[in-house]
Design an enzyme around this catalytic site. Structure first.
Site, PDB file in Angstrom:
ATOM      1  N   GLU A   1     -19.401   3.103  -3.586  1.00 52.19           N
ATOM      2  CA  GLU A   1     -18.461   2.537  -4.555  1.00 52.19           C
ATOM      3  C   GLU A   1     -19.048   2.438  -5.953  1.00 52.19           C
ATOM      4  O   GLU A   1     -18.338   2.582  -6.948  1.00 52.19           O
ATOM      5  CB  GLU A   1     -17.991   1.150  -4.089  1.00 52.19           C
ATOM      6  CG  GLU A   1     -17.118   1.172  -2.835  1.00 52.19           C
ATOM      7  CD  GLU A   1     -17.915   1.264  -1.542  1.00 52.19           C
ATOM      8  OE1 GLU A   1     -19.171   1.235  -1.591  1.00 52.19           O
ATOM      9  OE2 GLU A   1     -17.287   1.365  -0.470  1.00 52.19           O
TER      10      GLU A   1
ATOM     11  N   ARG B   1       0.833  -1.208   0.000  1.00 53.00           N
ATOM     12  CA  ARG B   1       0.000   0.000   0.000  1.00 53.00           C
ATOM     13  C   ARG B   1       0.864   1.253   0.000  1.00 53.00           C
ATOM     14  O   ARG B   1       0.578   2.232  -0.677  1.00 53.00           O
ATOM     15  CB  ARG B   1      -0.929   0.005   1.218  1.00 53.00           C
ATOM     16  CG  ARG B   1      -2.035  -1.031   1.106  1.00 53.00           C
ATOM     17  CD  ARG B   1      -2.957  -0.947   2.290  1.00 53.00           C
ATOM     18  NE  ARG B   1      -2.372  -1.530   3.497  1.00 53.00           N
ATOM     19  CZ  ARG B   1      -2.693  -1.174   4.733  1.00 53.00           C
ATOM     20  NH1 ARG B   1      -3.567  -0.215   4.939  1.00 53.00           N
ATOM     21  NH2 ARG B   1      -2.141  -1.766   5.768  1.00 53.00           N
TER      22      ARG B   1
ATOM     23  N   ARG C   1      -3.070  -6.322   2.554  1.00 49.04           N
ATOM     24  CA  ARG C   1      -3.053  -5.367   3.655  1.00 49.04           C
ATOM     25  C   ARG C   1      -1.702  -5.387   4.380  1.00 49.04           C
ATOM     26  O   ARG C   1      -1.129  -4.356   4.686  1.00 49.04           O
ATOM     27  CB  ARG C   1      -4.150  -5.700   4.672  1.00 49.04           C
ATOM     28  CG  ARG C   1      -4.238  -4.727   5.841  1.00 49.04           C
ATOM     29  CD  ARG C   1      -5.236  -5.190   6.897  1.00 49.04           C
ATOM     30  NE  ARG C   1      -4.686  -6.253   7.723  1.00 49.04           N
ATOM     31  CZ  ARG C   1      -4.024  -6.062   8.867  1.00 49.04           C
ATOM     32  NH1 ARG C   1      -3.838  -4.833   9.310  1.00 49.04           N
ATOM     33  NH2 ARG C   1      -3.551  -7.071   9.557  1.00 49.04           N
TER      34      ARG C   1
ATOM     35  N   PHE D   1     -14.956  -4.341  -1.853  1.00 44.92           N
ATOM     36  CA  PHE D   1     -15.792  -3.242  -2.356  1.00 44.92           C
ATOM     37  C   PHE D   1     -15.414  -2.856  -3.782  1.00 44.92           C
ATOM     38  O   PHE D   1     -16.158  -2.169  -4.463  1.00 44.92           O
ATOM     39  CB  PHE D   1     -15.689  -2.032  -1.433  1.00 44.92           C
ATOM     40  CG  PHE D   1     -15.856  -2.370   0.024  1.00 44.92           C
ATOM     41  CD1 PHE D   1     -16.919  -3.179   0.429  1.00 44.92           C
ATOM     42  CD2 PHE D   1     -14.964  -1.918   0.979  1.00 44.92           C
ATOM     43  CE1 PHE D   1     -17.082  -3.517   1.760  1.00 44.92           C
ATOM     44  CE2 PHE D   1     -15.119  -2.258   2.316  1.00 44.92           C
ATOM     45  CZ  PHE D   1     -16.172  -3.047   2.709  1.00 44.92           C
TER      46      PHE D   1
END
Lengths: 272, 317
Positions: B56, B8, B165, B81
């Protein structure tokens, strides 16, 4: 000066309605009701309101029109052909194999189609994207999006409604084709969407209600919308589904059904 | 051993780099800018960053409108999402018209950990691979993430870039070549081919080390693009080794394993085994525990290697 102008537009709308009926009859499928209800508004947009150039369809500063209710594609195709984007005789290829005139608008098929639509509820968000692009790049073009009244059932419409006013997209004008019918019946029976005007106001929009078949009211509304600052405008256009063909008017069975031969001939006669 | 780094953060750095050299990049997120780390870009280029709130569907179609007008768009949210919640918007507004929208999905896979099944997206590769015009990229580490994001900006058509993540081992180098649609051969060996994607590429390298102790010489391929898959490389090494194991942090259906098995069965049917999540939803736990419980480990890859080599037979033509 407006009287003459209005006469010219009414004549153009008549021709566009004839194209719609002929195209759908020829294709053997399609959506006459919602195409006919939208015909006057599309005529006003393409022949008076929008700045666009059929000879230069990718002109950067052109106004954009997005047909969120994609099933009214025949009305859009007729307006584009009459404007000079492609030859009028190509209209009869609607829904045929190899045609650029797909059942629902496909932006990759030819310039002049600003968005691929057909799955209800998405065109307004696409219009917000085009409107944000203009603001970001200091472009002065305006964005017009037509939604159906049945589309107000879709959650995404309200997500979009909220974000358009959040981003203060005053270069965006939505026309709601309020013909009162959706595939399964009257909108009031299928899903209660009223009070529409109050709902859109509550979401931060300038709301204008008009008769969607009166060019005087249509043109005044678009003029008004151009001068609204700091918020988007929605024109709730009260229309008649199937407008212009007596037996299609207010008749839900012509939402997605082509006329048969007899009906076709009568419709063409009525449209002159 | 390898350094662990965040994909990320790499994504955030790549975006800032892109933003500082071009004006056509626009970034969208849906109330997750601090989690997907587009907030770094937002701080530098506030005009070019739009937070669409928790909507979204709206975000994906707005992305389409921006891309159709000329922007190079990155739309980022969690993988759940970014795919299943908005499949129709991606299909209709983005993939059908082949617009330049790059969907960067973070928090993919079981390693999301504590958040549990609702947030552990294990079907996203399958969903995105089934869309015409869509390109599906699963970077294996932070360095490759940067390269993928920078390659995607000028790529013709939409991309789906899948990130995790947690921090992952950096197994590539600055100079390791990266090209969308091209696999990277991390190690060459003659006995078996191990193909991994995302976090499982490093597990394949660990498995190869274990196999080496048994004098089994493995080829290790990092398959960073699942679609279009690098058929040539798959066929070449399947031919050279005659046995294949795939490993992915995704449902066993519709991901890397399915893709590779299609290539093999149509071109060079050799014994193969797929390591992945066995068509179930996840659960809470920490990343390592979950990887262990669901067999996403080098030990399991070694076991699978023995199995396919046995099926292939020791004698080879």
């Amino acid at each position: 000066m407006r009287n003459n102008e209005i006469k010219t537009l009414e004549e153009k709308a008549r021709i566009i309605r004839k194209h719609i009926v002929e195209m759908i009859y020829n294709a053997g499928s399609g959506h006459p009701g919602g195409s006919l209800s939208a015909a006057d508004i599309l005529t006003a947009l393409y022949f008076k309101v929008m700045r666009h150039d059929p000879k230069n369809p990718r002109w950067e500063d052109r106004d954009r029109f997005i047909l969120s209710k994609g099933h009214a594609a025949p009305a859009l195709y007729a307006a584009l052909a009459e404007s000079g984007y492609f030859p009028v005789n190509e209209l009869l290829t609607l829904r045929k194999l190899g045609s650029r005139l797909q059942g629902h608008p496909d932006m990759r098929k030819f310039p002049g189609i600003e968005a691929s639509t057909g799955s209800e509820g998405q065109g307004l968000s696409i219009g917000i994207g085009a409107s944000l692009y203009a603001k970001l790049n200091r472009k002065l073009y305006r964005v017009y999006v037509m939604i159906g009244d049945g589309e107000n059932d879709c959650g995404q419409i309200w997500e979009a409604a909220m974000s358009a006013s959040h981003f203060k997209t005053d270069n965006l004008t939505v026309i709601l084709d309020r013909n009162g019918l959706q595939l399964d019946g009257a909108t009031r029976e299928i899903m209660g969407i009223e009070p529409l005007s109050d709902k859109w106001k509550a979401f931060g929009w300038k709301v204008i209600e008009i008769n969607g078949h009166s060019f005087r009211e249509i043109l005044n509304a678009f003029d008004h919308a151009k001068n609204v600052k700091g918020k988007p405008t929605i024109i709730i256009a009260h229309t008649v589904k199937g407008k212009g063909v007596s037996f299609m008017e207010g008749n839900v069975s012509f939402h997605g059904k082509p006329p048969n031969r007899e009906e076709y001939e009568q419709a063409m006669k009525e449209l002159g | 051993m390898w350094k662990k780094e965040s994909q990320r953060t790499a994504f955030a750095e790549a975006l800032v780099e892109l933003g500082s050299r071009r004006k056509d990049v626009v970034v969208l997120t849906a109330d997750l800018s601090s989690s997907v780390k587009t907030n770094k870009f937002a701080a530098r280029f506030p005009e070019h960053h739009f937070n669409i709130g928790i909507s979204e569907q709206n975000m994906m179609s707005i992305a389409a409108g921006l891309a159709g007008s000329g922007s190079r768009v990155f739309a980022s949210t969690f993988a759940v999402f970014a795919t299943s919640r908005v499949y129709d918007q991606i299909r209709q507004s983005i993939a059908w018209p082949k617009l330049n929208v790059n969907i960067v999905a973070t928090h993919a896979g079981i390693t999301v950990g504590g958040d549990g099944a609702s947030h552990q997206m294990l079907e996203d590769i399958a969903l995105m691979c089934s869309l015409p015009n869509m390109t599906v990229i699963v970077p294996c580490d932070a360095l490759e993430t940067k390269k993928a994001v920078k390659s995607a900006v000028d790529y013709n058509g939409p991309t789906y870039i899948r990130l995790g993540r947690s921090e992952v081992p950096t197994i590539t180098k600055e100079k390791t070549p990266f090209k969308i649609g091209k696999a990277t051969v991390m190690k060459k060996g003659k006995d078996i081919t191990l193909i991994g994607t995302g976090i499982m590429a490093s597990q394949c390298l660990l498995a190869a080390d274990e196999l080496e102790k048994e004098k089994i010489d493995a080829t290790v391929i990092n398959m960073s693009t699942i679609k279009p898959v690098d058929k040539k490389t798959v066929i070449k090494y399947a031919k050279e080794t005659g046995a294949v194991v795939t490993a992915e942090e995704h449902n066993i259906i519709g991901g890397l394993g399915s893709t590779v098995s299609s290539v093999l069965s149509e071109n060079i049917p050799v014994p193969m085994k797929r390591i992945g999540i066995p068509d179930i939803f996840g659960e809470s736990g920490n990343s390592e525990e979950l990887m262990e419980k669901y067999g996403l480990t080098s030990e399991n890859i070694v076991k699978a290697a023995h199995d396919v080599m046995k099926r292939r037979g020791v004698e080879r033509t």
